[in-house]
Structures are given as structure tokens and as C-alpha cells.
Design an enzyme around this catalytic site. Structure first.
Site, PDB file in Angstrom:
ATOM      1  N   TYR A 146      -8.308 -62.282  -0.359  1.00 15.16           N
ATOM      2  CA  TYR A 146      -9.519 -61.493  -0.590  1.00 15.16           C
ATOM      3  C   TYR A 146     -10.373 -61.555   0.665  1.00 15.16           C
ATOM      4  CZ  TYR A 146     -14.056 -60.161  -2.627  1.00 15.16           C
ATOM      5  OH  TYR A 146     -15.262 -59.565  -2.892  1.00 15.16           O
ATOM      6  N   ASP A 241      -9.554 -64.587   8.778  1.00 18.41           N
ATOM      7  CA  ASP A 241     -10.729 -64.537   7.896  1.00 18.41           C
ATOM      8  C   ASP A 241     -11.059 -65.985   7.523  1.00 18.41           C
ATOM      9  OD1 ASP A 241     -11.530 -62.925   4.708  1.00 18.41           O
ATOM     10  OD2 ASP A 241     -12.565 -64.435   5.926  1.00 18.41           O
ATOM     11  N   LYS A 269     -20.333 -68.094   4.508  1.00 21.06           N
ATOM     12  CA  LYS A 269     -20.546 -69.282   3.669  1.00 21.06           C
ATOM     13  C   LYS A 269     -21.244 -70.417   4.429  1.00 21.06           C
ATOM     14  CE  LYS A 269     -16.700 -67.856   0.747  1.00 21.06           C
ATOM     15  NZ  LYS A 269     -17.224 -67.584  -0.595  1.00 21.06           N
TER      16      LYS A 269
HETATM   17  P1  KE4 Z   1     -18.947 -62.210   0.766  1.00 17.35           P
HETATM   18  O1  KE4 Z   1     -19.074 -60.733   1.065  1.00 17.35           O
HETATM   19  O2  KE4 Z   1     -18.811 -62.500  -0.711  1.00 17.35           O
HETATM   20  O3  KE4 Z   1     -20.046 -63.042   1.449  1.00 17.35           O
HETATM   21  O4  KE4 Z   1     -17.603 -62.729   1.466  1.00 17.35           O
HETATM   22  C1  KE4 Z   1     -16.400 -62.092   1.136  1.00 17.35           C
HETATM   23  C2  KE4 Z   1     -15.235 -63.021   1.446  1.00 17.35           C
HETATM   24  C3  KE4 Z   1     -14.494 -62.790   2.578  1.00 17.35           C
HETATM   25  N1  KE4 Z   1     -13.448 -63.585   2.910  1.00 17.35           N
HETATM   26  C4  KE4 Z   1     -13.123 -64.654   2.142  1.00 17.35           C
HETATM   27  C5  KE4 Z   1     -11.963 -65.520   2.540  1.00 17.35           C
HETATM   28  C6  KE4 Z   1     -13.857 -64.949   0.963  1.00 17.35           C
HETATM   29  O5  KE4 Z   1     -13.513 -66.013   0.212  1.00 17.35           O
HETATM   30  C7  KE4 Z   1     -14.939 -64.125   0.606  1.00 17.35           C
HETATM   31  C8  KE4 Z   1     -15.760 -64.351  -0.638  1.00 17.35           C
HETATM   32  N2  KE4 Z   1     -15.311 -65.411  -1.487  1.00 17.35           N
HETATM   33  C9  KE4 Z   1     -15.659 -65.264  -2.897  1.00 17.35           C
HETATM   34  C10 KE4 Z   1     -15.084 -66.468  -3.646  1.00 17.35           C
HETATM   35  N3  KE4 Z   1     -13.691 -66.476  -3.645  1.00 17.35           N
HETATM   36  C11 KE4 Z   1     -17.119 -65.140  -3.109  1.00 17.35           C
HETATM   37  C12 KE4 Z   1     -17.555 -65.343  -4.541  1.00 17.35           C
HETATM   38  C13 KE4 Z   1     -17.922 -64.038  -5.187  1.00 17.35           C
HETATM   39  O6  KE4 Z   1     -17.253 -63.008  -4.938  1.00 17.35           O
HETATM   40  O7  KE4 Z   1     -18.891 -64.075  -5.959  1.00 17.35           O
END
Ligand code: KE4
Length: 430
Positions: A146, A241, A269
Site C-alpha cells: 500500500y 516507500d 509517519k
Molecule cells: P498516508 O497518506 O496515510 O500518510 O501514508 C500512506 C502510506 C504510504 N506508504 C506506506 C508504506 C504506508 O504504510 C502508508 C499508510 N499506512 C497506513 C497503515 N497501514 C495508514 C493508516 C490509515 O490508512 O489510516
């Protein structure tokens, strides 16, 4: 003192009349595990306290950012001090220089960095940049990984998309994903076949160097070096990523941990210390294409905002202290080994894995190496385990297809308390 006298159930009932699904990000809704999501009143170190006054040991940590623990005094003080000087100006500040210095010094492949406000922004910008630099259009991603919710990534994605069983989201057009190719994680042969079938067309291979959105899946030994070699052979950029792994698995991220340097890195994060900040970066020759230095456009009202910069600076300086990652990795190993022993004693099919202070587990007989094997895990058993742990004051991610985390606030006593709860719950699942 809580900010409300309403219970999680009352708040959730009202929330669903105000916001889709009652949440502002799908995975928070407990859809995969059932029940009412906890409405959190406050965090204290390794704990969160919900509006009903229940205290939980927190292994979600806001999906990774809170590596120092909740409400860390130095982070709170830095945010408060900056807030009193202004939250955002839409103009450069010295704070951005300071955090950029820290990121560039820490992450081996990054010479120039651009701050944005979310991981989604970071990865979508990195892909645009890879396409601009190579003048190619196709990208290769991995099934179950993701990278945020930008259209071209919502193809067999992990995290909330996997949790909700949405292999491809409605509203994402065929045009938006026609240039996105997918391969199984850990499968170099599949990647090579895609590169050969699309000669001179692949701009980038984008990968979570440690997959954290299909549960935790570690790269096989030759996987990351193999991707580096294939990118060099086929003229594609390697994009790590590291939104989840950055400053999490090591101070220099997965690229430092495994010794494989990508061409572009996405961060998020931890880098914002719990506030909205993310970034993408790489070597000068590529990053100089980014506006206004170059023609590749990307912008953001709150990019590099002072509050997030102030929090990120404190967080990264704290993480740069000697022994921090050894401590984080050590307690995480104790946790994973304790979970595995308790599950084995209970006769349950169980796999656990960790990299640094990022960890995960599956109720599965065989090792999980990709999304297909992750999907074979017993999610019904995960659901029972999740609620059993919640009843015993341990807050895990409410989905099998997520990773778990540990913070510097997770003391040996807290780990021991967690293992006691796990032993009781595993035994109850037999
Ligand atoms: P955000 O747009 O949510 O800040 O980041 C996206 C993203 C990009 N790349 C990786 C490897 C990620 O894990 C994420 C976001 N992680 C999720 C949890 N698996 C965020 C939690 C959520 O979607 O509420």
C-alpha cells in the site's frame, strides 16, 4: 479529566451521522474485527486511554509515527513553543532547513528532500518525478503493498483496501491504472518478466522494502538487491516507500538496514513526530527536476509547516541517540518470541516476524512471503485474538493486514504484561 462524558458507542453512533463510516480513515472503523472503535481521549507514553477511561498498551502508535511514545514531553514542548510563534506561514522557515539536514544526514540515498503532508503525497510525487526523469510511463508495484490512496496505486493494494476486500477502488479509472503493473512481493522472476514484456517503458519499481500493509512480510535475502540489479539493467528507478520503515527499522531506514540504495525514498509517519509531515528525496540529478528548480510540478499549502517540522526535529534528534535502535529491536524481539512461544504452547498455527521495532504475526501454518500466503491466514482467529487482547488492555491493529509497532516508552514491565495477556488469550483460543 476527559474531553467528553460520552462513551465510544455514543460518539461512534453520532460520528456515523457526520462522517462516512464514522471515521476519517477506513481501517479505524473496526470493520475487519467487529465491534465499536475506541474513541481515544489521550495518550501517555506506551498507553492510550479511551473516553470510557479504559487504559490500553498501544501497539498501533498511530500506525507507526509515535516511536517515542505518546505525548513525549520534549515533543509537546517543541510543538507548544512553535504554536506560540505561529502554526504556518506559507513561507520558508529555518525549521525546514533543520529537519532537511537531519533527514539527508540519516538516509543514505537522499541528497535533496521535499517535505509534503502525507505519505500519499510523497509516493504520488515520487512516481511523477520518476516518470519525468525517465520519460517513461509504467510503474511496477507489488500485490498487497500500500502506497497511499493516489489513483495509480489503488491496484491490488494492501492496508485498508485489503482489509475491506477492495482489490480496486470504484472511482479509480482504467486510465489511471493502465500504467500500473503488479507482481507478487518477493518474486523477482515476475518482476523481470514484466520488465521484459514492457521494454524501455517502466519508469519505476515502487516497493515497501519491508511490507507492512499485508501484515508484516519481510523481504527474502536476494529480493531487494535483485530489484536494484533489475532497475539498473532496465533503466528504471528504484523507489523505496519508507513511509512506514523510515526511522522505524533503523535510523537510516530499510535502505540502511539492508544496504540497498534506492533512487528515490518516500518518508512519512515518524519523520513528523506525530504531526502531518512526509517527504520524498533522492540524489541531486533527479530531485533537481522538482519545481521550482525544475519543471516537475508539486506543491502544498502546509508542506514543511513549522509545527510538524518542530516535532520531527525533536523526534529525529531523540532517535539519533546511541542505543535507541538496539533497545527498540531488543524489546520487539522479546515480544515476538514470547508471542510465538505462547501460540506454540497453545498448539495454534502461528507465524511472527519483526524488523527493528516493526512487527507482525499471522495465524498461519506456513511462512507468509506474499499477499497470497497472507490471505491464507486465519482471520477469524485473528479477530478472536484481537478482542481477547483488547479485553486484557492491549490495543493491537484492528486488522490482520497491518503491522504493529513498539515505542521507546514500552518498558520491560509493559512487554511482560503484554506477554501475560497473550498467554491467556492464546490458551483461550485452543
Ligand atoms: P498516508 O497518506 O496515510 O500518510 O501514508 C500512506 C502510506 C504510504 N506508504 C506506506 C508504506 C504506508 O504504510 C502508508 C499508510 N499506512 C497506513 C497503515 N497501514 C495508514 C493508516 C490509515 O490508512 O489510516
Amino acid at each position: 479529566m476527559t474531553y467528553t462524558t460520552q462513551t465510544s458507542a455514543q460518539l461512534f453512533e453520532r460520528a456515523q451521522q457526520l462522517m462516512p463510516g464514522g471515521v476519517n480513515s477506513p481501517v479505524r472503523a473496526f470493520r475487519a474485527v467487529g465491534g465499536t472503535p475506541l474513541f481515544i481521549d489521550r495518550g501517555e507514553g506506551a498507553y492510550v486511554i479511551d473516553v470510557d477511561g479504559n487504559r490500553y498498551i498501544d501497539y498501533v502508535l498511530s500506525w507507526g509515527p509515535l516511536i517515542l511514545g505518546h505525548a513525549h514531553p520534549a515533543v509537546v514542548a517543541a510543538i507548544a513553543a512553535q504554536a506560540a510563534r505561529g502554526a504556518s506561514f506559507g513561507a520558508p522557515t529555518a525549521l525546514e532547513n533543520e529537519l532537511a539536514e537531519l533527514v539527508i544526514a540519516a538516509v543514505p540515498s537522499v541528497e535533496l528532500v521535499r517535505f509534503v503532508s502525507s505519505g500519499t503525497e510523497a509516493t504520488m510525487s515520487a512516481i511523477r518525478l520518476a516518470r519525468a526523469y525517465t520519460q517513461r510511463e509504467k510503474i511496477i508495484k507489488f500485490i498487497g503493498c500500500y502506497h497511499g490512496h493516489a489513483d495509480n496505486f489503488l491496484v491490488q493494494a494492501g492496508s485498508g483496501v485489503a482489509t475491506l476486500g477492495l482489490p480496486d477502488s470504484p472511482g479509480v479509472t482504467a486510465a489511471a491504472t493502465s500504467n500500473t503493473l503488479s507482481a507478487p512481493f518477493n518474486d523477482l522472476a515476475a518482476v523481470e518478466a514484466l520488465l521484459k514484456a514492457n521494454p524501455g517503458q517502466v519508469a519505476a519499481i515502487v516497493v515497501e522494502p519491508v511490507a507492512g500493509n499485508m501484515g508484516l512480510v519481510v523481504p527474502r535475502e536476494q529480493f531487494l538487491p535483485g530489484l536494484r540489479k533489475l532497475c539498473d539493467e532496465h533503466g528504471a528507478l528504484l523507489v523505496f516507500d519508507e513511509v512506514m520503515t523510515g526511522f522505524r527499522v533503523a535510523y537510516g531506514g530499510a535502505q540502511a538496514h539492508y544496504g540497498v540504495l534506492p533512487d528515490l525514498t518516500c518518508l512519512g509517519k515518524v519523520v513528523g513526530g506525530g504531526l502531518p509531515a512526509a517527504a520524498y528525496g533522492g540524489r541531486h540529478a533527479i530531485m533537481q527536476l522538482v519545481a521550482p528548480a525544475g519543471p516537475m510540478y508539486q506543491a502544498g499549502t502546509l508542506s514543511g509547516n513549522p509545527l510538524a517540522m518542530a516535532a520531527g526535529i525533536v523526534a529525529l534528534k531523540a532517535l539519533a541517540e546511541p542505543g535507541v535502535y538496539e533497545r527498540l529491536s531488543g524489546v520487539t524481539s522479546t515480544l515476538c518470541q514470547g508471542f510465538w512461544k505462547a501460540a506454540f504452547k497453545a498448539g495454534l498455527p502461528f507465524q511472527a516476524a519483526k524488523v527493528g521495532s516493526m512487527w507482525g504475526f499471522f495465524f498461519a501454518e506456513d511462512e507468509v512471503v506474499d499477499f497470497d500466503s497472507a490471505k491464507r491466514a486465519d482471520t477469524a482467529l485473528f479477530k478472536r485474538f484481537f478482542h481477547g487482547m483488547l479485553e486484557r488492555g492491549v490495543y493491537l491493529a484492528p486488522s490482520q493486514f497491518e503491522a504493529a509497532f513498539v515505542s521507546l516508552a514500552h518498558s520491560d514491565e509493559i512487554i511482560a504484561e503484554t506477554l501475560q495477556a497473550a498467554q491467556a488469550v492464546f490458551a483461550s483460543l485452543r
